[in-house]
Design a protein around this motif. Structure first.
Motif, mmCIF file in Angstrom:
data_model
loop_
_atom_site.group_PDB
_atom_site.id
_atom_site.type_symbol
_atom_site.label_atom_id
_atom_site.label_comp_id
_atom_site.label_asym_id
_atom_site.label_seq_id
_atom_site.Cartn_x
_atom_site.Cartn_y
_atom_site.Cartn_z
ATOM 1 N N VAL A 171 25.648 -24.781 13.543
ATOM 2 C CA VAL A 171 24.624 -23.631 13.693
ATOM 3 C C VAL A 171 23.184 -23.661 13.776
ATOM 4 O O VAL A 171 22.631 -24.550 12.948
ATOM 5 C CB VAL A 171 25.642 -22.151 12.626
ATOM 6 C CG1 VAL A 171 25.001 -21.346 12.275
ATOM 7 C CG2 VAL A 171 27.248 -22.125 12.716
ATOM 8 N N TRP A 172 22.322 -22.627 14.508
ATOM 9 C CA TRP A 172 20.785 -23.236 14.347
ATOM 10 C C TRP A 172 20.732 -21.752 13.873
ATOM 11 O O TRP A 172 21.092 -20.568 14.312
ATOM 12 C CB TRP A 172 20.744 -23.380 15.890
ATOM 13 C CG TRP A 172 21.473 -25.639 16.054
ATOM 14 C CD1 TRP A 172 22.142 -25.821 16.151
ATOM 15 C CD2 TRP A 172 20.936 -26.071 16.624
ATOM 16 N NE1 TRP A 172 22.167 -26.542 15.894
ATOM 17 C CE2 TRP A 172 21.386 -27.208 16.371
ATOM 18 C CE3 TRP A 172 19.180 -26.120 16.261
ATOM 19 C CZ2 TRP A 172 20.565 -28.702 16.075
ATOM 20 C CZ3 TRP A 172 18.517 -27.915 16.375
ATOM 21 C CH2 TRP A 172 19.567 -29.342 15.887
ATOM 22 N N GLY A 173 19.293 -21.724 13.624
ATOM 23 C CA GLY A 173 18.145 -20.818 13.654
ATOM 24 C C GLY A 173 17.276 -21.319 13.748
ATOM 25 O O GLY A 173 16.539 -21.924 13.875
ATOM 26 N N PHE A 174 16.359 -19.822 13.462
ATOM 27 C CA PHE A 174 14.861 -19.944 14.245
ATOM 28 C C PHE A 174 14.679 -19.557 12.805
ATOM 29 O O PHE A 174 14.499 -18.140 11.613
ATOM 30 C CB PHE A 174 14.423 -18.629 14.792
ATOM 31 C CG PHE A 174 14.560 -18.884 15.936
ATOM 32 C CD1 PHE A 174 13.542 -20.133 16.736
ATOM 33 C CD2 PHE A 174 16.181 -18.639 16.857
ATOM 34 C CE1 PHE A 174 13.598 -20.366 18.287
ATOM 35 C CE2 PHE A 174 15.930 -19.311 18.017
ATOM 36 C CZ PHE A 174 15.479 -20.180 18.487
ATOM 37 N N PRO A 175 14.019 -20.038 11.544
ATOM 38 C CA PRO A 175 13.743 -20.107 9.995
ATOM 39 C C PRO A 175 12.018 -18.906 9.774
ATOM 40 O O PRO A 175 12.096 -19.576 8.781
ATOM 41 C CB PRO A 175 13.830 -21.360 9.369
ATOM 42 C CG PRO A 175 13.160 -22.756 10.627
ATOM 43 C CD PRO A 175 13.461 -21.816 11.316
ATOM 44 N N GLU A 176 11.489 -19.725 10.777
ATOM 45 C CA GLU A 176 10.221 -18.943 10.752
ATOM 46 C C GLU A 176 10.102 -17.322 10.589
ATOM 47 O O GLU A 176 10.778 -16.681 11.043
ATOM 48 C CB GLU A 176 8.648 -19.399 11.364
ATOM 49 C CG GLU A 176 8.888 -20.429 11.760
ATOM 50 C CD GLU A 176 7.195 -20.768 13.338
ATOM 51 O OE1 GLU A 176 6.504 -20.053 12.885
ATOM 52 O OE2 GLU A 176 8.368 -21.961 13.749
ATOM 53 N N ARG A 207 27.699 -21.897 2.964
ATOM 54 C CA ARG A 207 26.499 -22.310 2.384
ATOM 55 C C ARG A 207 25.983 -20.970 2.299
ATOM 56 O O ARG A 207 25.213 -20.789 1.630
ATOM 57 C CB ARG A 207 26.175 -23.284 2.989
ATOM 58 C CG ARG A 207 24.876 -23.382 2.842
ATOM 59 C CD ARG A 207 24.087 -25.192 3.704
ATOM 60 N NE ARG A 207 25.336 -25.991 3.501
ATOM 61 C CZ ARG A 207 24.972 -27.159 4.648
ATOM 62 N NH1 ARG A 207 24.483 -26.434 5.863
ATOM 63 N NH2 ARG A 207 25.918 -28.116 4.985
ATOM 64 N N TYR A 208 25.821 -19.970 3.246
ATOM 65 C CA TYR A 208 24.707 -19.148 3.611
ATOM 66 C C TYR A 208 25.053 -17.410 3.710
ATOM 67 O O TYR A 208 24.437 -16.730 2.705
ATOM 68 C CB TYR A 208 24.135 -19.373 4.654
ATOM 69 C CG TYR A 208 23.603 -20.588 5.375
ATOM 70 C CD1 TYR A 208 21.713 -20.788 4.337
ATOM 71 C CD2 TYR A 208 23.018 -21.916 6.020
ATOM 72 C CE1 TYR A 208 21.696 -21.573 4.757
ATOM 73 C CE2 TYR A 208 22.970 -22.874 6.037
ATOM 74 C CZ TYR A 208 22.326 -23.038 5.420
ATOM 75 O OH TYR A 208 21.282 -23.969 5.464
ATOM 76 N N ARG A 211 22.246 -9.554 4.515
ATOM 77 C CA ARG A 211 20.979 -9.788 5.650
ATOM 78 C C ARG A 211 21.639 -10.265 7.253
ATOM 79 O O ARG A 211 20.828 -11.243 8.275
ATOM 80 C CB ARG A 211 19.534 -9.894 5.190
ATOM 81 C CG ARG A 211 19.169 -9.652 4.358
ATOM 82 C CD ARG A 211 18.019 -9.924 3.475
ATOM 83 N NE ARG A 211 17.403 -8.500 2.581
ATOM 84 C CZ ARG A 211 16.109 -8.976 2.255
ATOM 85 N NH1 ARG A 211 15.332 -9.052 2.648
ATOM 86 N NH2 ARG A 211 16.203 -7.730 1.302
ATOM 87 N N ILE A 212 22.828 -10.677 6.646
ATOM 88 C CA ILE A 212 23.138 -11.662 7.196
ATOM 89 C C ILE A 212 24.798 -11.079 8.492
ATOM 90 O O ILE A 212 25.372 -10.673 7.656
ATOM 91 C CB ILE A 212 23.719 -13.228 7.045
ATOM 92 C CG1 ILE A 212 23.093 -14.081 6.377
ATOM 93 C CG2 ILE A 212 24.626 -13.666 7.833
ATOM 94 C CD1 ILE A 212 23.474 -15.434 5.887
ATOM 95 N N CYS A 269 17.705 -15.790 4.540
ATOM 96 C CA CYS A 269 17.470 -13.793 4.470
ATOM 97 C C CYS A 269 15.832 -14.654 3.914
ATOM 98 O O CYS A 269 15.483 -12.721 4.696
ATOM 99 C CB CYS A 269 18.494 -13.435 4.164
ATOM 100 S SG CYS A 269 20.296 -13.889 4.122
ATOM 101 N N ASN A 270 15.556 -15.146 3.244
ATOM 102 C CA ASN A 270 14.178 -14.627 2.496
ATOM 103 C C ASN A 270 14.189 -12.911 1.088
ATOM 104 O O ASN A 270 13.811 -12.771 1.318
ATOM 105 C CB ASN A 270 12.935 -14.616 3.705
ATOM 106 C CG ASN A 270 11.520 -14.359 2.675
ATOM 107 O OD1 ASN A 270 12.014 -15.485 1.150
ATOM 108 N ND2 ASN A 270 10.471 -13.643 3.596
#
Length: 160
Positions: free
Chosen positions: A101-106, A130-131, A50-51, A141-142
């Motif tokens: 590195v940044w992202g939107f977790p919602e 890590r991801y 999913r990444i 990624c949920n």
């Protein structure tokens, strides 16, 4: 990367939904964070479940994600942010000042309407370990336990 690249070929479903590319030469004049440029030499982008990490050709076109959007609670801008790829449908950004590195977790909120913007890693390399290749994959990624990339990571010994 090499172990993942080879493992993708082991099962047809893994190769249909995942791709770990070979490296490429850095395009002349490309304005990108140093760690992303180094990554291109190892893997020219890829689809890791999913990444997605954008390849050298696509990354230029995808920088519109860093444009400042009127009404967005989080103010971006191409001078300060570089769009590295995406998690699900939400872009991942690199802070051009420090490489974090940044992202939107919602979940369930369109990313540019979210007021939650989090630092996920101190560098592109940390994010990858890590991801993409580590235990943080499912949380960012949920993803469910039976996610294809997660199964591949278990197969190559990156996670339990």
């Amino acid at each position: 990367m090499t172990a993942a690249r080879e493992a993708v070929k082991l099962q047809p479903e893994w190769s249909m939904m995942n791709f770990v590319s070979e490296g490429t030469r850095i395009p002349t004049g490309m304005q990108a964070p140093a760690e992303y440029l180094e990554l291109l030499e190892i893997a020219n982008g890829g689809i890791f479940g999913r990444i997605v990490i954008f390849d050298a050709k696509a990354v230029k076109k995808m920088q519109f994600h860093a444009d400042d959007i009127e009404g967005s609670p989080v103010r971006l801008g191409r001078d300060g942010w570089f769009c590295l790829g995406k998690v699900n449908d939400d872009p991942i950004f690199v802070d051009r000042n420090n490489g974090s590195v940044w992202g939107f977790p919602e979940r369930g909120v369109v990313w540019w309407q979210s007021d939650t913007f989090e630092c996920w890693a101190g560098s592109v390399g940390d994010f990858i370990l890590r991801y993409i290749f580590g235990p943080g994959y499912r949380s960012v990624c949920n993803a469910p336990e039976d996610d294809q990339w997660w199964r591949l990571l278990r197969r190559i010994g990156r996670v339990e």
